[in-house]
Design a protein around this motif. Structure first.
Motif, PDB file in Angstrom:
ATOM      1  N   GLY A 227       0.810  -1.208   0.000  1.00 30.33           N
ATOM      2  CA  GLY A 227       0.000   0.000   0.000  1.00 30.33           C
ATOM      3  C   GLY A 227       0.845   1.260   0.000  1.00 30.33           C
ATOM      4  N   ASN A 228       0.178   2.405   0.163  1.00 26.62           N
ATOM      5  CA  ASN A 228       0.866   3.695   0.142  1.00 26.62           C
ATOM      6  C   ASN A 228       1.494   4.060   1.476  1.00 26.62           C
ATOM      7  OD1 ASN A 228       0.208   4.289  -2.572  1.00 26.62           O
ATOM      8  ND2 ASN A 228      -1.853   4.918  -1.938  1.00 26.62           N
ATOM      9  N   THR A 239       7.020   0.027   3.327  1.00 24.47           N
ATOM     10  CA  THR A 239       6.230  -0.201   2.119  1.00 24.47           C
ATOM     11  C   THR A 239       7.179  -0.744   1.058  1.00 24.47           C
ATOM     12  OG1 THR A 239       6.627   1.991   1.189  1.00 24.47           O
ATOM     13  CG2 THR A 239       4.746   1.754   2.706  1.00 24.47           C
ATOM     14  N   ALA A 241       7.465   0.402  -1.790  1.00 21.84           N
ATOM     15  CA  ALA A 241       8.059   1.582  -2.435  1.00 21.84           C
ATOM     16  C   ALA A 241       9.310   2.016  -1.682  1.00 21.84           C
ATOM     17  CB  ALA A 241       7.049   2.720  -2.484  1.00 21.84           C
ATOM     18  N   PRO A 246       8.649   0.802  -6.245  1.00 23.13           N
ATOM     19  CA  PRO A 246       7.489   1.708  -6.203  1.00 23.13           C
ATOM     20  C   PRO A 246       6.318   1.307  -7.101  1.00 23.13           C
ATOM     21  CG  PRO A 246       9.279   2.686  -7.458  1.00 23.13           C
ATOM     22  CD  PRO A 246       9.840   1.475  -6.801  1.00 23.13           C
ATOM     23  N   LYS A 249       2.312  -2.163  -6.388  1.00 28.83           N
ATOM     24  CA  LYS A 249       1.258  -1.739  -5.471  1.00 28.83           C
ATOM     25  C   LYS A 249      -0.039  -2.509  -5.750  1.00 28.83           C
ATOM     26  CE  LYS A 249       2.887   2.958  -4.575  1.00 28.83           C
ATOM     27  NZ  LYS A 249       2.545   4.406  -4.582  1.00 28.83           N
TER      28      LYS A 249
END
Length: 325
Positions: A227-228, A239, A241, A246, A249
């Motif tokens: 997730g973000n 995360t 990312a 990145p 997701k």
């Protein structure tokens, strides 16, 4: 005189018919409500169903039964609800991977996400968590990818079924990192977790509720959240990312559907009850502790969202090149 008699009899007949219809329909709910979960106990879909079941029973004054109908990548459970009597007493707790993924993966799933279901309420959303069994020689996403590249085909990854979001996630990870992993499908998240704990599979990309307890107990290692943001329940897990990937997701959502033809007033009654349940702080806390967040949508909003997600996941599945026989 005959005309008057006919009119009077017609009016009486109409009134009796209306009264009989009202009596036949009764006041919803008339009996126990069954929440069909199209996967095995222990996964996030099952968690969401049980999160609301007791409160829903109290709100509606009838027993609420959670019925796990696993198999055929969710198709067995979905078919059962699609064919059920449309009176609101048999409902589907849908997992997005099945609800909007299967129609693109199976030529004959046996159900249609738009034609066969009335949207009732969105209930929860969760990102995916990349977890691995203990004993593997890596502790980060970058180390996992480096090991997989150096040992093509040696690592395998579990999923809750062929075509599930976990399956798609594994295929996406391979495509985005240039690695080669072996897919091992299960009939739900719970049996996949058990084999992960037992060392029979290496990697599982799944919703946090399925594994957060084992991660906290150091029985499994979490490498990244898709997730973000980081999870409140696992704040030390980065995360993906942050870990250097990145583009990787994914998230899942869990919603309530009824068979097509369910009366609008029944759908609204259920939506209102779910809304009150999800607004309770203790319910929100339980969800957050599992790595899940509650989310409500009206039936109309969920209907529109289902269509948009159906289109989105069709493109994701095509890009990931996931096909099923």
């Amino acid at each position: 005189m005959k005309r008057r008699v006919f009119t009077a009899l017609g009016a009486s007949t109409l009134m009796l018919a209306v009264a009989g219809s009202a009596a036949a329909q009764g006041k919803f709910p008339e009996k126990a409500i069954t929440l069909v979960v199209p996967s095995a106990p222990g996964g996030t879909t099952d968690f969401v169903a049980r999160l609301v079941a007791d409160q829903l029973a109290q709100a509606l004054g009838q027993a609420v039964i959670v019925d796990n109908k696993a198999g055929a990548a969710g198709n067995i459970g979905n078919q059962a609800v699609a064919r059920a009597k449309p009176d609101g007493h048999t409902l589907l707790v849908a997992y997005s991977g099945y609800q909007v993924g299967n129609p693109h993966l199976f030529k004959k799933a046996g159900w249609d996400p738009i034609k066969d279901f009335e949207p009732v309420a969105m209930m929860a959303r969760a990102p995916q968590l990349v977890v691995v069994r203990t004993g593997l020689p890596f502790k980060t996403m970058q180390e996992l990818v480096a090991y997989a590249k150096a040992n093509p085909g040696k690592l395998n990854f579990a999923s809750s079924g062929a075509g599930s979001i976990q399956h798609i996630a594994g295929e996406m990870l391979q495509q985005q990192t240039g690695t080669s992993l072996t897919h091992v499908p299960y009939k739900g998240a719970s049996p996949a977790v058990q084999d992960l704990l037992g060392g029979n599979v290496d990697i599982f990309i799944t919703t946090p509720a399925s594994v957060v307890a084992q991660v906290k107990a150091d029985k499994l290692k979490a490498l990244g959240v898709t997730g973000n943001a980081r999870l409140a329940s696992l704040p030390d897990v980065p995360t993906v990312a942050e870990a250097g990937f990145p583009q990787f997701k994914l998230d899942s959502w869990f919603a309530l559907y009824a068979p097509t033809g369910t009366p609008p007033d029944v759908v609204q009654t259920l939506n209102k009850a779910i809304g009150k349940i999800l607004s309770q702080p203790e319910i929100q806390k339980k969800a957050l502790e599992s790595g899940t967040t509650v989310e409500l949508m009206t039936p109309a909003q969920l209907g529109a969202y289902t269509k948009s997600e159906l289109d989105f996941w069709g493109k994701v599945i095509k890009t990931a090149n996931v096909t099923l026989d």
